[in-house]
Design an enzyme around this catalytic site. Structure first.
Site, PDB file in Angstrom:
ATOM      1  N   GLU A   1      -8.211  -6.190   9.397  1.00 42.60           N
ATOM      2  CA  GLU A   1      -9.158  -6.358   8.293  1.00 42.60           C
ATOM      3  C   GLU A   1      -9.961  -7.650   8.330  1.00 42.60           C
ATOM      4  O   GLU A   1      -9.989  -8.392   7.337  1.00 42.60           O
ATOM      5  CB  GLU A   1      -8.439  -6.216   6.951  1.00 42.60           C
ATOM      6  CG  GLU A   1      -7.828  -4.840   6.749  1.00 42.60           C
ATOM      7  CD  GLU A   1      -7.376  -4.596   5.311  1.00 42.60           C
ATOM      8  OE1 GLU A   1      -7.451  -5.529   4.485  1.00 42.60           O
ATOM      9  OE2 GLU A   1      -6.959  -3.463   5.024  1.00 42.60           O
TER      10      GLU A   1
ATOM     11  N   GLU B   1      -3.240   2.299   7.260  1.00 44.87           N
ATOM     12  CA  GLU B   1      -2.662   1.920   5.966  1.00 44.87           C
ATOM     13  C   GLU B   1      -3.163   2.879   4.902  1.00 44.87           C
ATOM     14  O   GLU B   1      -4.358   3.174   4.835  1.00 44.87           O
ATOM     15  CB  GLU B   1      -3.064   0.494   5.549  1.00 44.87           C
ATOM     16  CG  GLU B   1      -2.356  -0.605   6.301  1.00 44.87           C
ATOM     17  CD  GLU B   1      -2.701  -2.009   5.787  1.00 44.87           C
ATOM     18  OE1 GLU B   1      -2.989  -2.152   4.566  1.00 44.87           O
ATOM     19  OE2 GLU B   1      -2.683  -2.948   6.603  1.00 44.87           O
TER      20      GLU B   1
ATOM     21  N   ASP C   1      -1.763 -10.978   2.763  1.00 42.45           N
ATOM     22  CA  ASP C   1      -0.877 -10.510   1.711  1.00 42.45           C
ATOM     23  C   ASP C   1       0.596 -10.499   2.124  1.00 42.45           C
ATOM     24  O   ASP C   1       1.270  -9.486   2.013  1.00 42.45           O
ATOM     25  CB  ASP C   1      -1.346  -9.090   1.315  1.00 42.45           C
ATOM     26  CG  ASP C   1      -0.549  -8.495   0.185  1.00 42.45           C
ATOM     27  OD1 ASP C   1      -0.227  -9.224  -0.764  1.00 42.45           O
ATOM     28  OD2 ASP C   1      -0.245  -7.281   0.256  1.00 42.45           O
TER      29      ASP C   1
ATOM     30  N   TYR D   1      -7.418   2.869   0.636  1.00 41.88           N
ATOM     31  CA  TYR D   1      -6.619   2.807  -0.604  1.00 41.88           C
ATOM     32  C   TYR D   1      -7.250   3.605  -1.743  1.00 41.88           C
ATOM     33  O   TYR D   1      -7.265   3.156  -2.887  1.00 41.88           O
ATOM     34  CB  TYR D   1      -6.381   1.343  -0.995  1.00 41.88           C
ATOM     35  CG  TYR D   1      -5.329   0.705  -0.102  1.00 41.88           C
ATOM     36  CD1 TYR D   1      -3.978   0.878  -0.359  1.00 41.88           C
ATOM     37  CD2 TYR D   1      -5.694  -0.021   1.032  1.00 41.88           C
ATOM     38  CE1 TYR D   1      -3.010   0.333   0.473  1.00 41.88           C
ATOM     39  CE2 TYR D   1      -4.735  -0.570   1.873  1.00 41.88           C
ATOM     40  CZ  TYR D   1      -3.392  -0.387   1.585  1.00 41.88           C
ATOM     41  OH  TYR D   1      -2.434  -0.912   2.419  1.00 41.88           O
TER      42      TYR D   1
HETATM   43  C1  BDP Z   1      -4.354  -4.307   3.122  1.00 48.43           C
HETATM   44  C2  BDP Z   1      -3.726  -5.342   4.038  1.00 48.43           C
HETATM   45  C3  BDP Z   1      -2.219  -5.465   3.850  1.00 48.43           C
HETATM   46  C4  BDP Z   1      -1.887  -5.508   2.377  1.00 48.43           C
HETATM   47  C5  BDP Z   1      -2.405  -4.234   1.732  1.00 48.43           C
HETATM   48  C6  BDP Z   1      -2.070  -4.169   0.241  1.00 48.43           C
HETATM   49  O1  BDP Z   1      -3.995  -5.037   5.396  1.00 48.43           O
HETATM   50  O2  BDP Z   1      -1.733  -6.608   4.498  1.00 48.43           O
HETATM   51  O3  BDP Z   1      -0.535  -5.709   2.130  1.00 48.43           O
HETATM   52  O4  BDP Z   1      -3.795  -4.226   1.853  1.00 48.43           O
HETATM   53  O5  BDP Z   1      -2.895  -4.623  -0.555  1.00 48.43           O
HETATM   54  O6  BDP Z   1      -5.662  -4.619   2.878  1.00 48.43           O
HETATM   55  O7  BDP Z   1      -1.016  -3.686  -0.116  1.00 48.43           O
END
Ligand code: BDP
Length: 585
Positions: free
Chosen positions: A396, A485, A200, A449
């Protein structure tokens, strides 16, 4: 006819026979009594090879003449990625081979010296010609390479350096990608093909770090490794190993430990051994001292290309936020960024470019060999940096498969073998009960997320999801865990009350939910939190990306969104707090 995806091992990689010729480089060029540096940065001539297979430059041997003699050229700054310089969409989105050249003189004094050409990074595969002769080859877009070039140089007249760079990503590159072809499909323009990415961020390419010549004496230091064996108060025992190039029988080696002021603290001789030194100062993150515990909080910064004003701004913003750590997601950053981390007391988790290993073919034997070579290049570049506390071998990957388990068991053990002093990790997006790789790491990083990709809009689900998740990961692994993240896309200036996805209000609410959970776990086994992301960044075009990924707490211009103040308050209150303890570790 439908769309077909073909894995193209792009001709340039085959043509270069690159696997047999790689010159990695570990010592950063520094001027000294015996070493001189000549920069080759600046405006170069540039042309993209738009021919159908992007191979005209090789068949017509463009490297034999100045590029301007074989076709039109445009000025291209080095270092930079070529994509965003012009207004030409075709060049921005170009996949294939681009050519650079420039002329330079070298001093006749250099005739008696070893002259080394060092390219700090060119993405992705490069062939370098000096005065029309092939001189260096390298694959991998994020690490330096170098080679001796004195025999190719003119000392009495002008020289020309030509570099061909191929940015094509295949299932066998790190990071991997594919080329999607629509040949003979009447619904597409003739010969249409497009690079498909498995990660991404925009595939910025070109010579995006410095190009320099440097000299060394005939007998020279090729590499130095320093590790701290023991430290008692300010007494330290350092272990060192020096590799000398062209050593002769009479070569002697003397070693001095020098402090920042240039005072010699200890000395020794021989190519390896231990040195005891007094007045040693342990390196600490600027937010901590011996009374603080090791909790890390932060984000990713831009590190692919080299841009001094941006580096300075980023470190100013890191400190403004009170952040004490970053991960080099998802590729090794420029050495000048790493220097600042060392200097300014910012901890780094140093990550390889292995992002997006999703397809089975990405785990093949050839890739495994290449992946270990990349780890060698990364470790040899950064091994002496105090800021680097861990190696991350991947972000990932498809870690819920047995082939990923075999592959990463090897990569992780290999990395521990070449640097037994630092922990090794990888970043998982799998579930705690499906992941098959985490058992091999020293501590585990996870990306989550909740409230964004899952239960979108429902911040009220974050706390239960995250607590459940952390509890179970720890139950299975019984080792430290870091959330590397968590984040929500936010368009600056968008507001809604009650909050709505993409607004600044949502990002604030979202982050606060995560922080409440982190606070319950950070005195236990949670050893760090890293918001995604430090700043907005460019991605490929897609319907989920509005001019790039907007999960930054800063804009791409490095100005704060509302969420930045939430993090600033949080981080600084942690810096000023008294020390809690990790009960369960
Ligand atoms: C994660 C990835 C990261 C993406 C992020 C996203 O590690 O590179 O930018 O998601 O979706 O899975 O913002």
């Amino acid at each position: 006819m439908g769309k077909s995806t073909v894995y193209v091992c792009f001709s340039i990689l085959l043509m270069f026979n690159i696997y047999s010729s790689c010159h990695s480089s570990s010592l950063y060029p520094r001027p000294s009594e015996t070493r001189q540096i000549q920069e080759l940065n600046g405006m170069w001539n540039f042309r993209a090879d738009f021919s159908p297979n992007s191979d005209r430059g090789f068949t017509e041997k463009w490297f034999r003449f100045p590029l301007s003699k074989t076709g039109p050229v445009i000025p291209m700054p080095v270092p930079s990625s070529f994509n965003d310089i012009t207004t030409d969409k075709k060049l921005r989105d170009f996949t294939g081979i681009v050519w650079y050249d420039r002329e330079f003189y070298v001093s006749p004094d250099w005739q008696m010296k070893r002259v080394v050409l060092r390219i700090d990074s060119a993405h992705y595969a490069s062939v370098v010609y000096v005065n029309g002769k092939p001189t260096l080859e390298h694959i991998g877009g994020h690490l330096p390479f170098e080679g001796e070039i004195a025999t190719f140089l003119n000392f009495d007249k002008v020289n020309r350096i030509t570099i061909a760079v191929n940015n094509t990503l295949t299932p066998y590159t790190l990071p991997p990608g594919t080329i999607s072809h629509h040949k003979n499909d009447p619904r597409y323009p003739p010969g249409y093909s497009v690079q498909v990415l498995q990660f991404d961020f925009f595939n910025y390419a070109g010579i995006h770090r410095q190009v320099r010549l440097y000299t060394t004496p005939a007998v020279y230091i090729n590499d130095i490794t320093v590790t701290t064996l023991n430290i008692q108060e300010t007494n330290a025992i350092l272990k060192y190993a020096v590799k000398v190039g062209n050593a002769t029988q009479g070569t002697t080696i003397s070693v001095e430990v020098v402090n920042k002021e240039g005072m010699v603290l200890a000395s020794s001789s021989g190519d390896s051994g231990n040195i005891e030194t007094k007045a040693a100062h342990l390196w600490w993150p600027y937010t901590m001292n011996t009374t603080h515990y090791g909790y890390l909080y932060t984000l990713k910064i831009r590190g692919k290309g080299l841009d001094f004003p941006l580096i300075a701004r980023d470190f100013n913003m890191l400190k403004w936020l009170g952040a004490n750590c970053f991960r080099t997601s998802h590729y090794p950053y420029a050495e000048e960024i790493m220097d600042q981390a060392d200097e300014q007391g910012i901890v780094v988790i140093d990550e390889s470019p292995a992002v997006g290993l999703k397809m089975k073919v990405n785990f093949c034997k050839k890739n495994l060999e290449y992946h270990t070579r990349v780890m060698t290049e990364l470790v040899s570049r950064d091994k002496n940096r105090p800021s680097v506390i861990a190696w991350s071998v991947a972000n990932e990957p498809k870690s819920d498969t047995d082939y990923a388990a075999d592959y990463f068991q090897h990569v992780i053990n290999y990395t521990k073998g070449i640097d037994p002093t630092r922990p090794v990790t990888f970043v998982s997006s799998s579930d705690y009960d499906k992941d098959q790789v985490a058992k091999y790491t020293d501590f585990q990083c996870i990306n989550r997320y909740y409230g964004w990709y899952q239960d979108t809009g429902h911040t009220e689900t974050i706390a239960t999801h995250l607590s459940y998740d952390l509890d179970h990961w720890y139950k299975v692994l019984q080792k430290p865990i870091m959330v590397t993240e968590y984040g929500a896309d936010t368009v600056p200036g968008l507001h809604a009350e009650p909050s709505f996805v993409f607004t600044e209000d949502y990002q604030v609410e979202f982050l606060k939910q995560y922080h409440a959970v982190f606070d319950k776990y950070r005195t236990r086994f949670l050893v760090g939190e890293m918001v995604w992301n430090f700043a907005d960044f460019m991605t490929d075009q897609s319907v989920t990306r509005v001019l790039g990924n907007k999960k930054g707490i800063l804009t791409r211009q490095r100005q704060p969104k509302a969420a930045a103040y939430v993090l600033q308050t949080r981080y600084w209150s942690m810096i000023n707090a008294t020390t809690p303890v990790h009960d369960e570790l």
